[in-house]
Design a protein around this motif. Structure first.
Motif, PDB file in Angstrom:
ATOM      1  N   GLY A 123      -5.212  14.934   2.396  1.00 32.12           N
ATOM      2  CA  GLY A 123      -6.137  14.210   1.535  1.00 32.12           C
ATOM      3  C   GLY A 123      -5.579  12.855   1.166  1.00 32.12           C
ATOM      4  N   ASP A 124      -6.254  12.187   0.232  1.00 35.69           N
ATOM      5  CA  ASP A 124      -5.911  10.808  -0.130  1.00 35.69           C
ATOM      6  C   ASP A 124      -5.699  10.680  -1.637  1.00 35.69           C
ATOM      7  OD1 ASP A 124      -6.479  10.071   2.559  1.00 35.69           O
ATOM      8  OD2 ASP A 124      -8.608   9.925   2.065  1.00 35.69           O
ATOM      9  N   LYS A 125      -4.719   9.871  -1.995  1.00 33.31           N
ATOM     10  CA  LYS A 125      -4.451   9.556  -3.393  1.00 33.31           C
ATOM     11  C   LYS A 125      -4.459   8.046  -3.575  1.00 33.31           C
ATOM     12  CE  LYS A 125      -3.574  13.763  -5.007  1.00 33.31           C
ATOM     13  NZ  LYS A 125      -4.339  14.379  -6.114  1.00 33.31           N
ATOM     14  N   PHE A 126      -4.690   7.618  -4.826  1.00 37.30           N
ATOM     15  CA  PHE A 126      -4.622   6.208  -5.153  1.00 37.30           C
ATOM     16  C   PHE A 126      -3.818   6.057  -6.441  1.00 37.30           C
ATOM     17  CE2 PHE A 126      -6.618   2.001  -6.313  1.00 37.30           C
ATOM     18  CZ  PHE A 126      -6.062   1.313  -5.250  1.00 37.30           C
ATOM     19  N   TYR A 127      -3.504   4.818  -6.826  1.00 36.05           N
ATOM     20  CA  TYR A 127      -2.647   4.556  -7.982  1.00 36.05           C
ATOM     21  C   TYR A 127      -1.339   5.344  -7.887  1.00 36.05           C
ATOM     22  CZ  TYR A 127      -6.891   2.622 -10.131  1.00 36.05           C
ATOM     23  OH  TYR A 127      -8.017   1.899 -10.403  1.00 36.05           O
ATOM     24  N   SER A 128      -0.772   5.398  -6.696  1.00 39.24           N
ATOM     25  CA  SER A 128       0.455   6.183  -6.481  1.00 39.24           C
ATOM     26  C   SER A 128       1.665   5.347  -6.892  1.00 39.24           C
ATOM     27  CB  SER A 128       0.567   6.586  -5.010  1.00 39.24           C
ATOM     28  OG  SER A 128      -0.621   7.181  -4.549  1.00 39.24           O
ATOM     29  N   THR A 129       1.783   5.105  -8.189  1.00 37.67           N
ATOM     30  CA  THR A 129       2.777   4.160  -8.687  1.00 37.67           C
ATOM     31  C   THR A 129       4.188   4.598  -8.333  1.00 37.67           C
ATOM     32  OG1 THR A 129       1.306   3.666 -10.528  1.00 37.67           O
ATOM     33  CG2 THR A 129       3.591   2.943 -10.735  1.00 37.67           C
ATOM     34  N   GLY A 130       4.934   3.679  -7.719  1.00 35.10           N
ATOM     35  CA  GLY A 130       6.314   3.943  -7.345  1.00 35.10           C
ATOM     36  C   GLY A 130       6.493   4.729  -6.075  1.00 35.10           C
ATOM     37  N   ALA A 131       5.405   5.162  -5.450  1.00 35.43           N
ATOM     38  CA  ALA A 131       5.511   6.064  -4.303  1.00 35.43           C
ATOM     39  C   ALA A 131       6.287   5.446  -3.147  1.00 35.43           C
ATOM     40  CB  ALA A 131       4.116   6.483  -3.838  1.00 35.43           C
ATOM     41  N   ILE A 132       6.113   4.149  -2.927  1.00 35.17           N
ATOM     42  CA  ILE A 132       6.741   3.518  -1.761  1.00 35.17           C
ATOM     43  C   ILE A 132       8.255   3.443  -1.923  1.00 35.17           C
ATOM     44  CG2 ILE A 132       6.802   1.394  -0.380  1.00 35.17           C
ATOM     45  CD1 ILE A 132       3.876   0.953  -1.132  1.00 35.17           C
ATOM     46  N   PHE A 133       8.745   3.478  -3.160  1.00 33.86           N
ATOM     47  CA  PHE A 133      10.183   3.448  -3.410  1.00 33.86           C
ATOM     48  C   PHE A 133      10.808   4.844  -3.402  1.00 33.86           C
ATOM     49  CE2 PHE A 133       9.265  -0.483  -6.176  1.00 33.86           C
ATOM     50  CZ  PHE A 133       9.532  -1.354  -5.126  1.00 33.86           C
ATOM     51  N   ALA A 134       9.995   5.882  -3.420  1.00 32.05           N
ATOM     52  CA  ALA A 134      10.478   7.220  -3.764  1.00 32.05           C
ATOM     53  C   ALA A 134      10.992   8.009  -2.571  1.00 32.05           C
ATOM     54  CB  ALA A 134       9.364   8.005  -4.454  1.00 32.05           C
ATOM     55  N   ASP A 135      11.889   8.953  -2.875  1.00 33.73           N
ATOM     56  CA  ASP A 135      12.362   9.933  -1.896  1.00 33.73           C
ATOM     57  C   ASP A 135      11.455  11.156  -1.867  1.00 33.73           C
ATOM     58  OD1 ASP A 135      15.019   8.662  -1.154  1.00 33.73           O
ATOM     59  OD2 ASP A 135      15.252   8.837  -3.324  1.00 33.73           O
ATOM     60  N   TYR A 136      10.906  11.500  -3.028  1.00 31.26           N
ATOM     61  CA  TYR A 136      10.018  12.655  -3.150  1.00 31.26           C
ATOM     62  C   TYR A 136       8.791  12.252  -3.952  1.00 31.26           C
ATOM     63  CZ  TYR A 136      14.229  15.297  -1.889  1.00 31.26           C
ATOM     64  OH  TYR A 136      15.359  15.759  -1.255  1.00 31.26           O
ATOM     65  N   LEU A 137       7.688  12.949  -3.703  1.00 34.30           N
ATOM     66  CA  LEU A 137       6.448  12.696  -4.421  1.00 34.30           C
ATOM     67  C   LEU A 137       5.932  13.981  -5.052  1.00 34.30           C
ATOM     68  CD1 LEU A 137       4.508  10.477  -1.835  1.00 34.30           C
ATOM     69  CD2 LEU A 137       5.891   9.712  -3.777  1.00 34.30           C
ATOM     70  N   LEU A 138       5.522  13.872  -6.294  1.00 32.87           N
ATOM     71  CA  LEU A 138       4.818  14.965  -6.953  1.00 32.87           C
ATOM     72  C   LEU A 138       3.330  14.762  -6.712  1.00 32.87           C
ATOM     73  CD1 LEU A 138       4.798  17.422  -8.863  1.00 32.87           C
ATOM     74  CD2 LEU A 138       4.677  15.807 -10.776  1.00 32.87           C
ATOM     75  N   VAL A 139       2.688  15.753  -6.109  1.00 36.19           N
ATOM     76  CA  VAL A 139       1.302  15.631  -5.667  1.00 36.19           C
ATOM     77  C   VAL A 139       0.470  16.743  -6.309  1.00 36.19           C
ATOM     78  CG1 VAL A 139      -0.241  15.575  -3.669  1.00 36.19           C
ATOM     79  CG2 VAL A 139       2.091  14.681  -3.463  1.00 36.19           C
ATOM     80  N   SER A 140      -0.730  16.404  -6.738  1.00 34.16           N
ATOM     81  CA  SER A 140      -1.670  17.420  -7.211  1.00 34.16           C
ATOM     82  C   SER A 140      -2.652  17.744  -6.091  1.00 34.16           C
ATOM     83  CB  SER A 140      -2.422  16.928  -8.448  1.00 34.16           C
ATOM     84  OG  SER A 140      -3.146  15.748  -8.149  1.00 34.16           O
ATOM     85  N   ALA A 141      -3.081  18.989  -6.048  1.00 37.14           N
ATOM     86  CA  ALA A 141      -4.013  19.439  -5.013  1.00 37.14           C
ATOM     87  C   ALA A 141      -4.854  20.571  -5.571  1.00 37.14           C
ATOM     88  CB  ALA A 141      -3.246  19.905  -3.780  1.00 37.14           C
TER      89      ALA A 141
END
Length: 453
Positions: free
Chosen positions: A184-202
């Motif tokens: 799926g797709d997310k937006f406003y993923s603040t800091g995601a491009i700098f991150a090693d891991y992402l917390l994602v809701s689904a």
């Protein structure tokens, strides 16, 4: 905008204080304000050195993030027993103000990292908390991808698809424990491009009424694409934008719970980051307009002195701006102390209906709502008022003085202040408990004309 997923921007910072040096200097006691200032001042100076040019070139601050990682900034709040140094929340707030003064994009880019680290440290969720805190101690950075645009905007909701038994068995044979895939797709993923891991809701298809599930994924998995397409007029380099997921694996023991006391309090940590960012924006705006006035020779026939630096009217403007900026910092630190006390208060209490939890949540939420309102007004006014001391020359785009107001206005738009002030008023008059969560949601209307977030 550019897809930066495939790039590895890590580079060891050189010539800057290291986390190991900080930890050794502090010893077994908690850090003092003076120790933190001495350690991070050269780090923030290195971050600031390229900030103006990055803004002009729309260049994400990958090197600056490595300065912060290497110096230990991302683990400064982590307790010593977990591998950090145990700075207090007010101390972290102070450091965030200073970092925002160097580059206002970076505290916001790290907000998810600090929010959810605070949650895991204060209320363990077992194996996932142990893993998370160990990764923070190792210098890893966490971002988030939690917000979705509505389907009418052409975006896919993120779905959790349970792994079939064959996949689970195959993963186990290789020493991994895949339990699901996310797409799926997310937006406003603040800091995601700098991150090693992402917390994602689904959500699980067919079980949407059960609410979202939250999983931590590897940001560099081939199925993760992070795109720098945030197009706001301010805070343009927070590494936000679209995150697309295509069959991204979820490992066992990599899910976390939000609907717990510390999950509720995590939102107040976000507001600490945002108010600290505002105060930092004001700090730099004040420094830059003061330097401009000191060197300025052009004035007006009806001015009250030969130069702006000698003009009492200009003194009044700079003095007023200085007072607003100084007050903002103190408000941020005071509000952070309330949140820290609230985290202590809820320890051992796991029921959101527990009166102790409700009281702690209310105190923290009201304190940060009030702080957000006042700091936003102070800094928006300060970044507007600086132009009174500079004349038309201050509007030269190359000076970037306008960027301070644009950044401050953008930060103030997070959870619009009208909702927070309403919550404060309703509490003061009626004793109404503020909402436990302040997330945005898509309308339940059948209208297909709304495509915004």
């Amino acid at each position: 905008m550019t897809d930066t997923t495939h790039l590895d921007h890590r580079a060891a910072p050189t010539g800057l204080p290291t986390f190991e040096e900080l930890r050794a200097a502090i010893g077994t006691s908690g850090p003092t304000d003076a120790q933190l200032t001495a350690h991070f001042t050269p780090v923030f100076a290195a971050v600031a050195a390229g900030a103006a040019q990055r803004e002009l070139d729309h260049e994400l601050a990958f090197a600056a993030i490595e300065y912060l990682r290497g110096s230990g900034f991302t683990r400064v709040r982590l307790g010593r027993d977990y591998g950090g140094i145990g700075a207090s929340l007010p101390q972290l707030a102070d450091l965030l103000v200073d970092l925002a003064a160097a580059d206002p994009n970076l505290p916001q880019a790290l907000h998810g990292h600090f929010m959810f680290t605070e949650q895991h440290e204060n209320e363990s969720q077992g194996a996932v908390s142990e893993w998370w805190l160990a990764e923070v101690a190792a210098g890893r950075i966490f971002g988030n991808a939690l917000v979705e645009l509505p389907p009418s905007a052409g975006r896919r909701p993120v779905h959790w698809i349970d792994a079939d038994p064959d996949t689970v068995q195959s993963a186990a044979a290789t020493g991994t424990t895949e339990v699901a895939r996310l797409s799926g797709d997310k937006f406003y993923s603040t800091g995601a491009i700098f991150a090693d891991y992402l917390l994602v809701s689904a959500v699980r298809p067919g079980l949407e009424e059960d609410g979202p599930v939250f999983a931590i994924i590897d940001a560099r998995d081939p199925g993760v694409q992070r795109i720098d397409d945030w197009n706001g007029f301010g805070q343009r380099l927070t590494a936000s934008g679209t995150t697309t997921l295509d069959h991204v694996p979820v490992q066992a023991q990599r899910t976390q719970e939000f609907n717990v006391p510390t999950g509720v309090l995590a939102y107040t940590v976000l507001w600490i980051v945002l108010t600290a960012t505002q105060a930092g924006i004001g700090t730099t705006a004040l420094a830059e307009i003061t330097a401009f006035v000191k060197g300025r020779r052009r004035t007006y026939d009806h001015a009250t002195a030969e130069t702006p630096a000698q003009d009492p009217l200009v003194h009044q403007v700079i003095g007023t701006v200085s007072a607003k900026v100084s007050a903002a910092r103190q408000i941020v630190r005071g509000a952070a102390a309330v949140v820290e006390q609230s985290y202590v208060q809820v320890r051992g209490h796991t029921d959101l209906e527990d009166p102790v939890v409700v009281q702690a949540h209310t105190r923290a939420n009201i304190a940060l709502s009030e702080a957000s309102l006042v700091v936003s007004e102070l800094i928006l006014d300060a970044t507007n008022q600086i132009f009174e001391s500079g004349g038309a020359s201050a509007t030269d785009a190359s000076r970037q003085l306008h960027q301070h107001w644009l950044n401050a206005r953008t930060v103030a738009s997070h959870t619009p202040l009208i909702y927070r002030t309403q919550a404060v008023g309703n509490y003061r008059i009626n004793g109404a408990v503020p909402p436990f969560h302040s997330t945005a949601r898509n309308s339940v209307s059948d209208s297909t004309t709304t495509t915004g977030a």
